[in-house]
Structure formats: structure tokens, C-alpha cells
Design an enzyme around this catalytic site. Structure first.
Site, PDB file in Angstrom:
ATOM      1  N   ARG A  81       0.759  -1.439   0.030  1.00  0.00           N
ATOM      2  CA  ARG A  81      -0.555  -0.330   0.253  1.00  0.00           C
ATOM      3  C   ARG A  81       0.990   1.332   0.224  1.00  0.00           C
ATOM      4  O   ARG A  81       1.972   1.117   0.195  1.00  0.00           O
ATOM      5  CB  ARG A  81      -1.093  -0.054   1.151  1.00  0.00           C
ATOM      6  CG  ARG A  81      -2.059  -0.433   1.391  1.00  0.00           C
ATOM      7  CD  ARG A  81      -2.911  -0.513   2.452  1.00  0.00           C
ATOM      8  NE  ARG A  81      -2.444  -0.960   3.845  1.00  0.00           N
ATOM      9  CZ  ARG A  81      -3.489  -0.953   5.040  1.00  0.00           C
ATOM     10  NH1 ARG A  81      -4.731   0.527   4.439  1.00  0.00           N
ATOM     11  NH2 ARG A  81      -3.360  -1.058   5.970  1.00  0.00           N
ATOM     12  N   ARG A  87      -6.154  -1.830   1.485  1.00  0.00           N
ATOM     13  CA  ARG A  87      -5.401  -3.202   1.270  1.00  0.00           C
ATOM     14  C   ARG A  87      -6.072  -3.897  -0.157  1.00  0.00           C
ATOM     15  O   ARG A  87      -5.470  -4.052  -0.929  1.00  0.00           O
ATOM     16  CB  ARG A  87      -5.818  -3.773   2.159  1.00  0.00           C
ATOM     17  CG  ARG A  87      -4.304  -3.643   3.157  1.00  0.00           C
ATOM     18  CD  ARG A  87      -4.677  -4.571   4.581  1.00  0.00           C
ATOM     19  NE  ARG A  87      -3.921  -3.878   5.279  1.00  0.00           N
ATOM     20  CZ  ARG A  87      -4.388  -3.620   7.211  1.00  0.00           C
ATOM     21  NH1 ARG A  87      -5.562  -3.140   6.934  1.00  0.00           N
ATOM     22  NH2 ARG A  87      -3.773  -3.560   8.028  1.00  0.00           N
ATOM     23  N   ASN A  94      -2.380  -7.740  -7.284  1.00  0.00           N
ATOM     24  CA  ASN A  94      -1.329  -9.575  -6.670  1.00  0.00           C
ATOM     25  C   ASN A  94      -2.352 -10.406  -6.767  1.00  0.00           C
ATOM     26  O   ASN A  94      -1.770 -11.291  -6.933  1.00  0.00           O
ATOM     27  CB  ASN A  94      -2.096  -8.062  -5.460  1.00  0.00           C
ATOM     28  CG  ASN A  94      -0.638  -7.622  -4.448  1.00  0.00           C
ATOM     29  OD1 ASN A  94      -0.476  -7.336  -5.481  1.00  0.00           O
ATOM     30  ND2 ASN A  94      -1.137  -7.173  -3.315  1.00  0.00           N
ATOM     31  N   VAL A 117       0.915 -13.960   2.499  1.00  0.00           N
ATOM     32  CA  VAL A 117       1.227 -12.238   3.595  1.00  0.00           C
ATOM     33  C   VAL A 117       0.598 -11.688   2.701  1.00  0.00           C
ATOM     34  O   VAL A 117       0.252 -10.052   3.422  1.00  0.00           O
ATOM     35  CB  VAL A 117       2.204 -11.922   3.922  1.00  0.00           C
ATOM     36  CG1 VAL A 117       2.368 -11.322   4.616  1.00  0.00           C
ATOM     37  CG2 VAL A 117       3.212 -13.854   4.726  1.00  0.00           C
ATOM     38  N   HIS A 174      -8.517  -9.146   6.972  1.00  0.00           N
ATOM     39  CA  HIS A 174      -7.765  -7.973   8.130  1.00  0.00           C
ATOM     40  C   HIS A 174      -7.878  -7.091   7.304  1.00  0.00           C
ATOM     41  O   HIS A 174      -7.058  -6.682   6.002  1.00  0.00           O
ATOM     42  CB  HIS A 174      -6.124  -8.834   7.734  1.00  0.00           C
ATOM     43  CG  HIS A 174      -4.787  -7.930   7.819  1.00  0.00           C
ATOM     44  ND1 HIS A 174      -4.814  -7.385   8.765  1.00  0.00           N
ATOM     45  CD2 HIS A 174      -3.773  -7.971   6.428  1.00  0.00           C
ATOM     46  CE1 HIS A 174      -3.577  -7.608   8.636  1.00  0.00           C
ATOM     47  NE2 HIS A 174      -3.093  -7.059   7.702  1.00  0.00           N
TER      48      HIS A 174
HETATM   49  N1  APR Z   1       7.038 -13.573  -8.524  1.00  0.00           N
HETATM   50  C1  APR Z   1       7.833 -12.948  -6.968  1.00  0.00           C
HETATM   51  N2  APR Z   1       8.453 -11.980  -6.461  1.00  0.00           N
HETATM   52  C2  APR Z   1       7.066 -10.383  -6.826  1.00  0.00           C
HETATM   53  C3  APR Z   1       6.420 -11.031  -8.258  1.00  0.00           C
HETATM   54  C4  APR Z   1       6.285 -12.052  -8.311  1.00  0.00           C
HETATM   55  N3  APR Z   1       4.903 -12.395  -9.087  1.00  0.00           N
HETATM   56  N4  APR Z   1       5.584  -9.793  -8.268  1.00  0.00           N
HETATM   57  C5  APR Z   1       6.468  -8.907  -7.268  1.00  0.00           C
HETATM   58  N5  APR Z   1       7.620  -9.717  -6.683  1.00  0.00           N
HETATM   59  C6  APR Z   1       8.006  -8.487  -5.431  1.00  0.00           C
HETATM   60  C7  APR Z   1       8.394  -7.383  -5.901  1.00  0.00           C
HETATM   61  O1  APR Z   1       9.852  -7.807  -6.969  1.00  0.00           O
HETATM   62  C8  APR Z   1       8.968  -7.193  -4.111  1.00  0.00           C
HETATM   63  O2  APR Z   1      10.451  -7.425  -3.908  1.00  0.00           O
HETATM   64  O3  APR Z   1       7.670  -8.553  -4.623  1.00  0.00           O
HETATM   65  C9  APR Z   1       7.961  -7.865  -3.785  1.00  0.00           C
HETATM   66  C10 APR Z   1       7.206  -6.798  -2.612  1.00  0.00           C
HETATM   67  O4  APR Z   1       7.859  -6.148  -1.852  1.00  0.00           O
HETATM   68  P1  APR Z   1       7.858  -4.490  -1.338  1.00  0.00           P
HETATM   69  O5  APR Z   1       7.339  -4.603  -2.606  1.00  0.00           O
HETATM   70  O6  APR Z   1       9.036  -4.581  -0.249  1.00  0.00           O
HETATM   71  O7  APR Z   1       6.397  -5.252  -0.367  1.00  0.00           O
HETATM   72  P2  APR Z   1       6.232  -5.964   0.814  1.00  0.00           P
HETATM   73  O8  APR Z   1       6.184  -4.443   2.027  1.00  0.00           O
HETATM   74  O9  APR Z   1       7.397  -6.724   1.389  1.00  0.00           O
HETATM   75  O10 APR Z   1       5.175  -6.675   1.221  1.00  0.00           O
HETATM   76  C11 APR Z   1       4.477  -7.527   0.094  1.00  0.00           C
HETATM   77  O11 APR Z   1       3.207  -8.222   2.254  1.00  0.00           O
HETATM   78  O12 APR Z   1       2.289  -6.641   3.931  1.00  0.00           O
HETATM   79  C12 APR Z   1       1.612  -7.366   2.700  1.00  0.00           C
HETATM   80  O13 APR Z   1       1.071  -4.918   2.082  1.00  0.00           O
HETATM   81  C13 APR Z   1       2.036  -5.728   1.513  1.00  0.00           C
HETATM   82  O14 APR Z   1       0.844  -7.210  -0.549  1.00  0.00           O
HETATM   83  C14 APR Z   1       2.516  -6.647   0.177  1.00  0.00           C
HETATM   84  C15 APR Z   1       2.963  -7.852   0.696  1.00  0.00           C
END
Ligand code: APR
Length: 307
Positions: A81, A87, A94, A117, A174
Site C-alpha cells: 500500500r 488493502r 496482486n 502474506v 484483515h
Molecule cells: N513473483 C515474485 N516476486 C514478485 C512478483 C512475482 N510475480 N511480483 C512482485 N514481486 C516482488 C517484488 O519484486 C518485490 O521485491 O515482491 C516484492 C514485494 O516487496 P515490497 O514491494 O517491499 O512489499 P512488502 O512491503 O514486502 O509487502 C509485500 O505483503 O504485507 C503485504 O501488503 C503487503 O501485499 C504486500 C506484501
């Protein structure tokens, strides 16, 4: 030695890997779509082991084949977010990511359990179930441990007591309709309503419900990850140690709380089999009403998906 895979090497994923590595609870594979990111973080984390004193094997990869033979896969892939977003605003992006991730888990690690998660949590966990084709007890979501940790930390601050003595319980979806349960929240065994007035409790409940948004507003880019990653570790440990811990988790319901075919935050017993039991609690009328509303909003989200 257990094998844990973490999909998504962003804030939540990489911090969870750090915590798991420090516990030496199993070998870890961390994957991401971004080339070099998981590999770089894996190297950095192994070098940290030389200082902190852990020998955990951590492998960074962009290839799902590397998750083969995992006992447990944690999904943190997706977008997080930004200020002003709910969310639910993350749903379309997602859902696409979850479908890809979960079908690859089914392909390469068919015997594993899945802890999702990625938000919106309950809806994305449902996507993970459908796209993996796994049995429902093997797929669950991390939400209530985090929401309860937020409630517990606010309670400890209010009472000027140790956070360790607070056992909080938050159930429901959530999101803004989560249901913190003061009557099932204790401080060293003392029910919360004996320690705080209804007004004070209700203000802490309100802050808990907005707990994620409060952090998103402060961080401005990205959302919380220290407490989320700690919450992941609590659930991973319960599963790998088969410890039968009872924690609030997003579990697939088959009639409990009057709900069917939905993922919803409920007290769940976690062990080697995943969600081994869902516990039903007696609730007051207002809590039941919010719970129904929360379930309805999750159903609406699920109905809008093309599964
Ligand atoms: N396959 C693997 N990794 C992916 C894919 C995919 N198809 N698409 C995105 N990613 C990776 C991104 O490259 C990034 O490194 O997922 C990671 C997400 O990391 P952040 O942007 O730092 O997000 P984060 O704070 O870790 O949150 C991830 O968890 O708490 C929830 O709402 C939050 O949905 C979010 C998730």
C-alpha cells in the site's frame, strides 16, 4: 533439515528471511521476479551470519524450480500500500501475482504448506488455495498474529506494562472491519476489561484497526514489515516444530462462525498439518455484526475475481 521458501524478496520477505536465518530453523530459498535482488540479499544475509553467528543456508533465486522439496512456502510477492490506499486497492495486481506464484508452488513444491502474506490478505489467500489446488488446511494466511501484536503493543503502552505479558486476540478480516476481542485479551491472565475502561479499550481497538494505515501514512512509500515479518516467523515455527500453537490466522472456514468457502481470521491451531483446528468463540452481538460485515466484504472481493 526443513526447507522454507519465501516468495518475494521485498521488505516483508527479506526481513522474514533475516529472522528465520537467525533462528537456524531450516535452509531458506528466497525468490523474486527482480533479477539479482534475492541473490544479493541472500549473500548479504549469509555474510551477516558470520557476525551474528548463524550457519543458515540462504539461496536467492529467480527460478521457481529452486523451491522444490520445500516444507513451507511463504508468499510475500506483490505490491504494498501507499498512503491513501486500502488493502483492497491492491486486489487486481496482486491476484495476478498470486495465481502465478501459487500455481508454481503446486508445480514445484506440491507437498508444501503455504502461508500467504500478500494483501488483501483473506482474498489473496483464497486465490492461493484455488490456484494451488491444495487442501484447504495446507493454505492459510498471516494476519491475526500481526493485528493482535499491534493491539498488544498499544495495550502495554497504555498500561505501562511489559508487552510480553499481553496476549491479545483479533479476529475477522484483515481490514477495517477486523474485530479485536477485549474479552479474550489478557495481561498476565487478567482479562483486559478488568484493567481498562470501556472508553480506553475502544480507543485502542480503533487504533489497532487503523494500525497498518498509521504506518503507511508515516512511511509514505511502502507498508509495515518488522511486525509482519515477526508474525510470519511465529507461524512458521509453530508449523515446523508441530507445536500446536493457537494463534489467530486466516483459515478456510467450513461453517465455523456461520461462514463457508471463505478465508477469515479465526483462532487456529497450527501444527505440521497446517491449520489443524479452528476454534469457535462466543462473541457479543456487536462483534458478531462486524464479523458478518467483514465476511461480506471479503466475499465481495472474491466474487470480483476471475478464478
Ligand atoms: N513473483 C515474485 N516476486 C514478485 C512478483 C512475482 N510475480 N511480483 C512482485 N514481486 C516482488 C517484488 O519484486 C518485490 O521485491 O515482491 C516484492 C514485494 O516487496 P515490497 O514491494 O517491499 O512489499 P512488502 O512491503 O514486502 O509487502 C509485500 O505483503 O504485507 C503485504 O501488503 C503487503 O501485499 C504486500 C506484501
Amino acid at each position: 533439515m526443513a526447507k522454507i521458501s519465501v516468495i518475494g524478496a521485498g521488505n516483508v520477505g527479506a526481513t522474514a528471511v533475516q529472522r528465520l536465518a537467525e533462528l537456524e530453523i531450516g535452509e531458506i530459498v528466497m525468490t523474486d521476479v527482480v533479477e539479482g535482488l534475492p541473490q544479493g540479499k541472500a549473500l548479504d544475509l549469509m555474510q551477516a551470519g558470520a557476525v551474528m553467528g548463524y550457519d543458515t543456508k540462504i539461496r536467492g533465486s529467480n527460478d521457481y524450480a529452486d523451491i522444490a522439496a520445500s516444507d513451507l512456502v511463504v508468499i510475500t510477492a506483490g505490491i504494498a500500500r501507499k498512503p491513501g490506499m486500502s488493502r483492497e486497492d491492491l486486489i487486481n495486481t496482486n491476484a495476478g501475482i498470486l495465481k502465478e506464484v501459487a500455481s508454481n508452488i503446486a508445480k514445484y513444491a506440491p507437498e508444501s504448506l503455504i502461508i500467504n502474506v500478500t494483501n488483501p490478505l483473506d482474498i489473496m489467500t483464497y486465490v492461493a488455495l484455488k490456484a494451488s489446488g491444495f487442501k484447504s488446511e495446507k493454505v492459510f494466511g498471516m494476519s491475526g498474529v500481526l493485528d493482535s501484536a499491534r493491539f498488544a503493543s498499544f495495550i502495554a503502552k497504555e498500561l505501562n506494562c511489559s508487552r510480553r505479558d499481553v496476549e491479545a486476540m483479533v479476529i475477522g478480516g484483515h481490514g477495517d472491519l477486523m474485530v479485536p476481542l477485549p474479552q479474550y485479551t489478557t495481561v498476565s491472565g487478567i482479562p483486559l476489561p478488568e484493567l481498562l475502561s470501556e472508553e480506553r479499550i475502544s480507543s485502542l481497538v480503533q487504533r489497532t484497526v487503523q494500525g497498518g494505515a498509521e504506518i503507511v501514512e508515516l512511511l509514505k512509500r511502502g507498508s509495515a514489515f518488522y511486525a509482519p515479518s515477526a508474525s510470519i516467523v511465529k507461524m512458521v515455527e509453530a508449523v515446523l516444530k508441530d507445536s500446536k500453537r493457537i494463534v489467530p490466522a486466516s483459515a478456510y472456514l467450513k461453517g465455523e462462525y456461520g461462514q463457508e468457502d471463505i478465508y477469515f481470521g479465526v483462532p487456529a491451531k497450527l501444527g505440521a498439518g497446517g491449520v489443524e483446528e479452528v476454534l469457535e468463540l462466543a462473541l457479543d452481538a456487536k462483534q458478531l455484526e462486524t464479523l458478518q460485515k467483514s465476511a461480506a466484504s471479503i466475499r465481495e472481493g472474491i466474487a470480483g475475481l476471475s478464478l
